[in-house]
Design a protein around this motif. Structure first.
Motif, short mmCIF file in Angstrom:
data_model
loop_
_atom_site.label_atom_id
_atom_site.label_comp_id
_atom_site.label_asym_id
_atom_site.label_seq_id
_atom_site.Cartn_x
_atom_site.Cartn_y
_atom_site.Cartn_z
N LYS A 292 0.84 -1.20 0.00
CA LYS A 292 0.00 0.00 0.00
C LYS A 292 0.87 1.25 0.00
O LYS A 292 0.62 2.20 -0.75
N TYR A 293 1.90 1.24 0.83
CA TYR A 293 2.81 2.38 0.92
C TYR A 293 3.59 2.57 -0.39
O TYR A 293 3.77 3.69 -0.86
N ALA A 294 4.05 1.47 -0.98
CA ALA A 294 4.81 1.56 -2.22
C ALA A 294 3.98 2.18 -3.34
O ALA A 294 4.47 3.02 -4.11
N TYR A 295 2.71 1.77 -3.44
CA TYR A 295 1.86 2.37 -4.46
C TYR A 295 1.68 3.86 -4.20
O TYR A 295 1.70 4.68 -5.12
N VAL A 296 1.48 4.23 -2.93
CA VAL A 296 1.32 5.64 -2.59
C VAL A 296 2.57 6.42 -3.00
O VAL A 296 2.47 7.53 -3.53
N CYS A 297 3.74 5.85 -2.76
CA CYS A 297 4.97 6.54 -3.17
C CYS A 297 5.02 6.72 -4.68
O CYS A 297 5.43 7.78 -5.17
N LYS A 298 4.59 5.72 -5.40
CA LYS A 298 4.54 5.84 -6.86
C LYS A 298 3.58 6.95 -7.27
O LYS A 298 3.88 7.79 -8.13
N SER A 299 2.41 6.98 -6.64
CA SER A 299 1.39 7.98 -6.97
C SER A 299 1.84 9.38 -6.58
O SER A 299 1.68 10.33 -7.34
N GLU A 300 2.41 9.51 -5.39
CA GLU A 300 2.84 10.82 -4.93
C GLU A 300 4.05 11.34 -5.72
O GLU A 300 4.19 12.55 -5.92
N TYR A 301 4.90 10.45 -6.17
CA TYR A 301 6.00 10.89 -7.04
C TYR A 301 5.44 11.46 -8.34
O TYR A 301 5.90 12.50 -8.82
N ALA A 302 4.43 10.79 -8.89
CA ALA A 302 3.81 11.29 -10.12
C ALA A 302 3.17 12.66 -9.90
O ALA A 302 3.16 13.51 -10.81
N ALA A 303 2.65 12.90 -8.69
CA ALA A 303 1.98 14.17 -8.39
C ALA A 303 2.94 15.29 -8.06
O ALA A 303 2.68 16.46 -8.37
N THR A 304 4.06 14.96 -7.43
CA THR A 304 4.94 16.00 -6.90
C THR A 304 6.33 16.04 -7.55
O THR A 304 7.00 17.08 -7.48
N GLY A 305 6.78 14.94 -8.11
CA GLY A 305 8.14 14.89 -8.64
C GLY A 305 9.20 14.78 -7.56
O GLY A 305 10.40 14.90 -7.86
N ASP A 306 8.81 14.53 -6.32
CA ASP A 306 9.75 14.44 -5.20
C ASP A 306 10.46 13.08 -5.25
O ASP A 306 9.84 12.04 -5.06
N SER A 307 11.76 13.10 -5.49
CA SER A 307 12.51 11.86 -5.68
C SER A 307 12.62 11.02 -4.42
O SER A 307 12.99 9.83 -4.48
N ARG A 308 12.27 11.59 -3.27
CA ARG A 308 12.33 10.80 -2.04
C ARG A 308 11.35 9.63 -2.08
O ARG A 308 11.59 8.59 -1.46
N TYR A 309 10.26 9.81 -2.82
CA TYR A 309 9.31 8.70 -2.94
C TYR A 309 9.92 7.51 -3.68
O TYR A 309 9.68 6.35 -3.33
N LEU A 310 10.73 7.80 -4.69
CA LEU A 310 11.41 6.72 -5.41
C LEU A 310 12.45 6.06 -4.51
O LEU A 310 12.64 4.83 -4.56
N GLU A 311 13.11 6.86 -3.67
CA GLU A 311 14.06 6.30 -2.71
C GLU A 311 13.36 5.33 -1.77
O GLU A 311 13.93 4.29 -1.40
N GLU A 312 12.14 5.68 -1.37
CA GLU A 312 11.39 4.81 -0.47
C GLU A 312 11.07 3.47 -1.13
O GLU A 312 11.20 2.41 -0.52
#
Length: 327
Positions: A292-312
């Motif tokens: 669930k968290y991994a999908y959220v990181c994928k979604s939030e990266y698409a919304a914000t461009g914040d590379s920390r989500y990809l790091e997660e």
């Protein structure tokens, strides 16, 4: 509804979309909590996350089979005569499910959300954010039956939160100052019960950060800096609120206030932890929360461009919490 990365991916894979919808419809026969823990049913969110991350049919079926053993079915009852009179009644979930399914068919999802979300959104923190997180996934994956189930869940746990006269704040400054204070002692060990203690004692503050993006950045830092299990839900809730605002732009000011207030209150319940440094990914986390968290990181990266989500996502893979194919 507005496009999401999940819906865009489904355009190229209609079979996966149809399979997921079938599973989600089937899943609405389960109660929103399971015993003896009283924890929330994560199956619909897990299924959505797996499909959104690229799981194959065998993985999807296997995880569903493994998870459903803890769930129990319920029988729908007649819709309540006046739903407002039963708000907050957990035993009324079967009646609320009937009500919102009928309302969805009669009004359509857009009008349904416009009618009820202003009432439910102030309580975004309830049940550790699970009702709104479930709604966020339902909207991302365009699942009408799941939307009805999510609203029924919201109605059954509803409590009143007064967010009028909210003051504008820098969310990071508020949490940083709060982290320097002694932890408050709570009567209960349960998250929602502790939240309601804050409400009872006048310590649940109405606060308005600048934007959802501000909430997202601070929520991610809070989780990365603590790896607290409940802090993870701040990140997933932010995605859910963003998905809701994508559908209902008019509720954005209320959504930002509700989310910002909830994050500050949650930080109090967690003991005012500092989150100055980034900690490694947790060594242990159940699959439903990890995916669930991994999908959220994928979604939030698409919304914000914040590379920390990809790091997660990569950190969770390295820790063996999610499979190499995820993402």
């Amino acid at each position: 509804m507005a496009s999401t990365i999940a819906q865009s991916a489904f355009k190229d894979n209609p079979e996966a979309a149809a399979r997921l919808q079938s599973l989600l419809i089937d899943g609405t026969r389960y109660a929103p909590h399971y015993l003896p823990s009283g924890n929330s049913d994560h199956l619909p969110m897990l299924l959505c996350a797996l499909v959104g991350l690229g799981a194959d049919e065998d993985t999807l079926s296997g995880m569903r089979e493994e998870y459903t053993v803890r769930l129990h079915e319920f029988e729908r009852t007649e819709a309540p005569g006046d739903p407002q009179e039963r708000l907050g009644d957990r035993m009324a979930y079967p009646a609320f499910m009937t009500h919102f399914a009928q309302e969805a068919e009669h009004l359509g999802l857009q009008a349904l959300l416009e009618k009820y979300i202003p009432t439910f959104l102030p309580g975004v923190v309830l049940d550790a954010y699970h009702p709104v997180i479930r709604l966020g996934y339902a909207l991302d994956f365009d699942a009408p039956d799941e939307v009805a189930a999510s609203l029924a869940y919201m109605a059954s746990v509803h409590r009143t939160f007064d967010l009028d006269a909210a003051r504008n704040v820098d969310l990071r400054e508020v949490l940083t100052a709060q982290a320097a204070l002694p932890a408050r002692k709570f009567e209960s060990q349960r998250f929602t019960a502790s939240i309601m203690e804050l409400v009872r004692d006048g310590e649940y503050e109405a606060l308005s950060p600048a934007s959802i993006d501000e909430c997202a950045a601070v929520a991610l830092d809070a989780y990365r800096g603590t790896r607290n299990f409940f802090a993870l839900h701040l990140v997933t809730a932010t995605m859910a609120v963003r998905s809701l605002v994508r559908i209902l732009p008019a509720v954005e000011p209320l959504a930002v206030t509700a989310l910002g207030s909830a994050i500050v209150a949650s930080h109090k319940v967690l003991g005012n932890p500092a989150f100055d440094e980034v900690l490694p990914a947790p060594k242990v986390l159940d699959p439903e929360h990890a995916y669930k968290y991994a999908y959220v990181c994928k979604s939030e990266y698409a919304a914000t461009g914040d590379s920390r989500y990809l790091e997660e996502i990569e950190g969770f893979k390295d820790a063996g919490l999610i499979a190499a194919w995820a993402g």
